[in-house]
Design a protein around this motif. Structure first.
Motif, PDB file in Angstrom:
ATOM      1  N   ALA A 171     -21.753 -10.042 -16.865  1.00 27.20           N
ATOM      2  CA  ALA A 171     -20.556  -9.364 -17.356  1.00 27.20           C
ATOM      3  C   ALA A 171     -19.512 -10.394 -17.794  1.00 27.20           C
ATOM      4  N   ASP A 172     -18.643  -9.979 -18.714  1.00 25.33           N
ATOM      5  CA  ASP A 172     -17.531 -10.825 -19.173  1.00 25.33           C
ATOM      6  C   ASP A 172     -18.024 -12.209 -19.609  1.00 25.33           C
ATOM      7  N   ARG A 173     -19.116 -12.209 -20.334  1.00 21.80           N
ATOM      8  CA  ARG A 173     -19.695 -13.485 -20.733  1.00 21.80           C
ATOM      9  C   ARG A 173     -18.790 -14.229 -21.706  1.00 21.80           C
ATOM     10  N   ASP A 174     -17.917 -13.503 -22.404  1.00 24.50           N
ATOM     11  CA  ASP A 174     -17.001 -14.178 -23.321  1.00 24.50           C
ATOM     12  C   ASP A 174     -16.050 -15.109 -22.573  1.00 24.50           C
ATOM     13  N   VAL A 175     -15.699 -14.729 -21.343  1.00 24.53           N
ATOM     14  CA  VAL A 175     -14.830 -15.596 -20.544  1.00 24.53           C
ATOM     15  C   VAL A 175     -15.579 -16.866 -20.152  1.00 24.53           C
ATOM     16  N   MET A 185     -16.774 -22.602 -21.019  1.00 25.53           N
ATOM     17  CA  MET A 185     -17.811 -23.584 -21.336  1.00 25.53           C
ATOM     18  C   MET A 185     -17.422 -24.421 -22.544  1.00 25.53           C
ATOM     19  N   LYS A 186     -16.787 -23.796 -23.527  1.00 27.31           N
ATOM     20  CA  LYS A 186     -16.346 -24.553 -24.703  1.00 27.31           C
ATOM     21  C   LYS A 186     -15.340 -25.624 -24.302  1.00 27.31           C
ATOM     22  N   PRO A 218     -11.105 -16.299 -26.588  1.00 25.35           N
ATOM     23  CA  PRO A 218     -10.744 -14.879 -26.720  1.00 25.35           C
ATOM     24  C   PRO A 218      -9.970 -14.286 -25.545  1.00 25.35           C
ATOM     25  N   PHE A 219      -9.181 -15.105 -24.874  1.00 25.21           N
ATOM     26  CA  PHE A 219      -8.313 -14.591 -23.814  1.00 25.21           C
ATOM     27  C   PHE A 219      -7.180 -15.585 -23.621  1.00 25.21           C
ATOM     28  N   ASP A 220      -6.215 -15.195 -22.812  1.00 21.88           N
ATOM     29  CA  ASP A 220      -5.044 -16.037 -22.575  1.00 21.88           C
ATOM     30  C   ASP A 220      -5.425 -17.146 -21.590  1.00 21.88           C
ATOM     31  N   LEU A 221      -5.819 -18.298 -22.125  1.00 17.31           N
ATOM     32  CA  LEU A 221      -6.301 -19.400 -21.279  1.00 17.31           C
ATOM     33  C   LEU A 221      -5.209 -19.936 -20.352  1.00 17.31           C
ATOM     34  N   PRO A 222      -3.975 -20.172 -20.816  1.00 17.39           N
ATOM     35  CA  PRO A 222      -2.948 -20.667 -19.894  1.00 17.39           C
ATOM     36  C   PRO A 222      -2.712 -19.718 -18.715  1.00 17.39           C
ATOM     37  N   VAL A 262      -7.565 -12.589 -16.329  1.00 23.02           N
ATOM     38  CA  VAL A 262      -8.205 -12.588 -17.647  1.00 23.02           C
ATOM     39  C   VAL A 262      -7.484 -11.571 -18.518  1.00 23.02           C
ATOM     40  N   ASP A 263      -6.669 -12.049 -19.432  1.00 18.79           N
ATOM     41  CA  ASP A 263      -5.852 -11.200 -20.299  1.00 18.79           C
ATOM     42  C   ASP A 263      -6.360 -11.353 -21.731  1.00 18.79           C
ATOM     43  N   ARG A 264      -7.001 -10.298 -22.246  1.00 21.43           N
ATOM     44  CA  ARG A 264      -7.562 -10.360 -23.593  1.00 21.43           C
ATOM     45  C   ARG A 264      -6.591  -9.876 -24.660  1.00 21.43           C
TER      46      ARG A 264
END
Length: 590
Positions: free
Chosen positions: A470-474, A479-480, A543-547, A555-557
């Motif tokens: 789940a939430d693999r985009d996070v 990872m990037k 694709p989320f608020d990293l800071p 996790v705020d998208r």
């Protein structure tokens, strides 16, 4: 009489302290050369080099990691120079000595236990009357070829041993080798899996001598000194004095200590937290197991609550890296119990978690009691267990897979952000992450092939896709960032398809060059031109608020993040900056 003392180290950067003790103790009476090799060196190369030295006597320092390779060297040497007198010493041959003398007929003598005084006495007899029965602490063959084992030798006063650290031949290599150093011998504990439990009591070298040797090594260019004391902090006043001395005189040298964490006094921890320079000290802490029944059976006294206090306080100081050790396969520790031990210790957040497997060392109580627990183990070094009554071989192999990915994905610190996220949000526990990933890794045969940095990221991503994480985009966003931060220079290739096409990247670079204040004052202070950004920086969207995620884990998208990673031209490493963007904005308009 020409004497060579030799050893096969595990790695080139290692050095053998035993050889230096022997040379320092015997050097006034005999010409003693040191010859160090590695277990990876071709046997023929080692034999050729030793033959070229034309010795009358060769002494080999033997350990579990080099005994089999040493035997091959000894066998070949005796064939080409039958008159050569060959002596073995070291922990691997100090126990079951009769076995070694019979297994290796090419060996003429074995020195048991502390070797300095025994080796010198043996050399005197070899060059004189040859009355070997007077050499306490030695085994030899009599005139009929029978093995004779003499009584042991009383312990030597440590300060009677000249310093092993003052040889001019060592100085050029000091910056590039590990220097091993001891301030004491012996261990106060009785852990039944450890050879140190056999020696009763702890003896210390003189403090002023110790300081003088350390200062000499530091001033001569040593960069890493590993203290081999089994429990460096057992004598608080002694340890504190050395800590203070090294803090005042380190000159950038790094020092590693084996400590017993649950006896570390609060005042010592407070002193180190306040005064220790960051990165100068490293602590190695043998936890081994958090199972109380197991610790009791192996006579290991350990208060895990106090250990946790020490590890936590050291970690909070941010000054000292900690390396925590575990042993799989101890008595009464089955797979589920070891899973708990692993999770208990991983939760402490060590910089490195070393997962080892029980070795049934010669001379230890646990080897003596092997049948009691149903142990089966390798007949030759390293004597690693193959199972016991409650930990079958199949379970050990599963834990081996954990060890494999633990080394690659945690201890190597290639993607700490990603691993912490996955363990905290996507898996039941740290152990379950490493176990599931390790199983997946082996099923695909990846343990049989090499890997580049990008391979590690691709394989983790494939595993996350395979299990439907789940939430693999996070995870992918983290990872990037981890991937970018693993390069000293701007990476030439990546393991994913950029979110931004070349036009979008160029647009962001233009904006960053002309409006650096939109990112931060720190970024603006770099004063990078658009050309410099294209050459030394990379941009990508997350694709989320990293800071916000880094601040509180949310996790705020609703907002995406522009990630800008800047690489220093001199290879000093990357710095990353973020700019929050509305999730609907893909790139700024021209």
């Amino acid at each position: 009489m020409k004497v060579v003392v030799s050893s096969l180290n595990a790695k080139y950067i290692h050095t053998c302290l035993a050889l230096r003790y022997l040379k320092s103790f015997c050097g006034d009476e005999f010409e003693v050369d040191m010859a160090e090799y590695t277990i990876k060196d071709p046997v023929m190369n080692i034999v050729s080099d030793l033959f070229r030295r034309n010795p009358d006597v060769i002494g080999f320092s033997c350990y579990i990691w080099n005994i089999e390779e040493t035997i091959r060297v000894v066998s070949m040497l005796k064939k080409i120079k039958p008159e050569l007198q060959i002596v073995l010493g070291g922990p691997e041959v100090s126990y079951d000595t009769d076995y070694w003398m019979k297994r290796i007929p090419e060996v003429d003598f074995i020195v048991m236990g502390e070797g300095e005084e025994t080796f010198l006495h043996l050399l005197r007899e070899l060059s004189g009357a040859r009355k070997y029965h007077f050499v306490f602490g030695a085994a030899y063959r009599n005139g009929t070829g029978d093995v004779c084992i003499n009584p042991g030798r009383p312990k030597l006063a440590l300060d009677d041993i000249p310093s092993p650290h003052r040889f001019a031949e060592d100085v050029p290599a000091l910056p590039n080798r590990v220097v091993y150093f001891e301030t004491s011998r012996g261990c106060p504990f009785s852990c039944q899996f450890c050879l140190s439990s056999i020696e009763v009591g702890v003896r210390y070298f003189d403090m002023e001598r110790t300081k003088a040797d350390l200062l000499y090594l530091i001033e001569s260019g040593a960069k890493l000194i590993k203290f081999v004391d089994r429990t460096f902090n057992i004598k608080r006043e002694y340890a504190m004095e050395i800590f203070r001395f090294l803090i005042d005189n380190h000159r950038g040298c790094v020092f590693q200590f084996e400590i017993t964490a649950d006896i570390m006094r609060p005042e010592v921890l407070d002193y180190l937290a306040e005064h220790a320079p960051a990165g100068v000290f490293r602590f190695e802490i043998g936890v081994q197991s958090t199972n109380d029944a197991t610790n009791e059976l192996v006579k290991r006294r350990q208060n895990f609550a106090k250990l946790t206090r020490t590890v936590t306080k050291v970690k909070e100081s941010g000054k000292i890296d900690q390396h925590l050790d575990l042993i799989a396969g101890l008595p009464e520790e089955d797979y589920d119990s070891f899973r708990k031990t692993f999770n208990d210790v991983f939760a402490l957040g060590p910089e490195e978690l070393q997962l080892g497997f029980l070795k049934m060392l010669r001379g230890t109580g646990l080897r003596h009691d092997a049948d009691k627990y149903g142990y089966v183990y390798m007949d030759t070094s390293p004597y690693e267990i193959l199972g016991n009554a409650i930990m079958p071989f199949s379970d050990l192999m599963r834990i081996k897979r954990v060890e494999d990915v633990l080394e690659k994905y945690w201890n190597a610190h290639r993607m700490d952000r990603t691993v912490r996220y996955l363990i905290g949000r996507q898996f039941r526990s740290a152990f379950d992450f490493f176990q599931e990933f390790g199983d997946y890794w082996e099923e695909r045969g990846w343990q049989k092939i090499g890997h580049q940095l990008e391979d590690l990221f691709e394989r983790l991503n494939a595993f996350l896709v395979y299990r439907g994480t789940a939430d693999r985009d996070v995870a992918e966003g983290l990872m990037k960032l981890d991937y970018f931060m693993n390069h000293k220079y701007k990476p030439r290739k990546i393991w994913w398809d950029f979110t931004l096409d070349k036009t979008e990247q160029a647009s962001y670079m233009h904006m960053l060059a002309n409006r650096p204040d939109r990112v931060s004052s720190g970024f603006a202070a770099l004063r990078l031109s658009e050309k410099e950004l294209h050459k030394h920086a990379v941009v990508e969207t997350i694709p989320f608020d990293l800071p916000r995620y880094e601040e509180d884990g949310t996790v705020d998208r609703s907002r995406s993040t522009l990630l800008a990673v800047v690489y220093e031209p001199d290879g000093a490493g990357p710095r990353y900056f973020t700019l929050e963007l509305e999730s609907t904005i893909l790139y700024p308009q021209q």
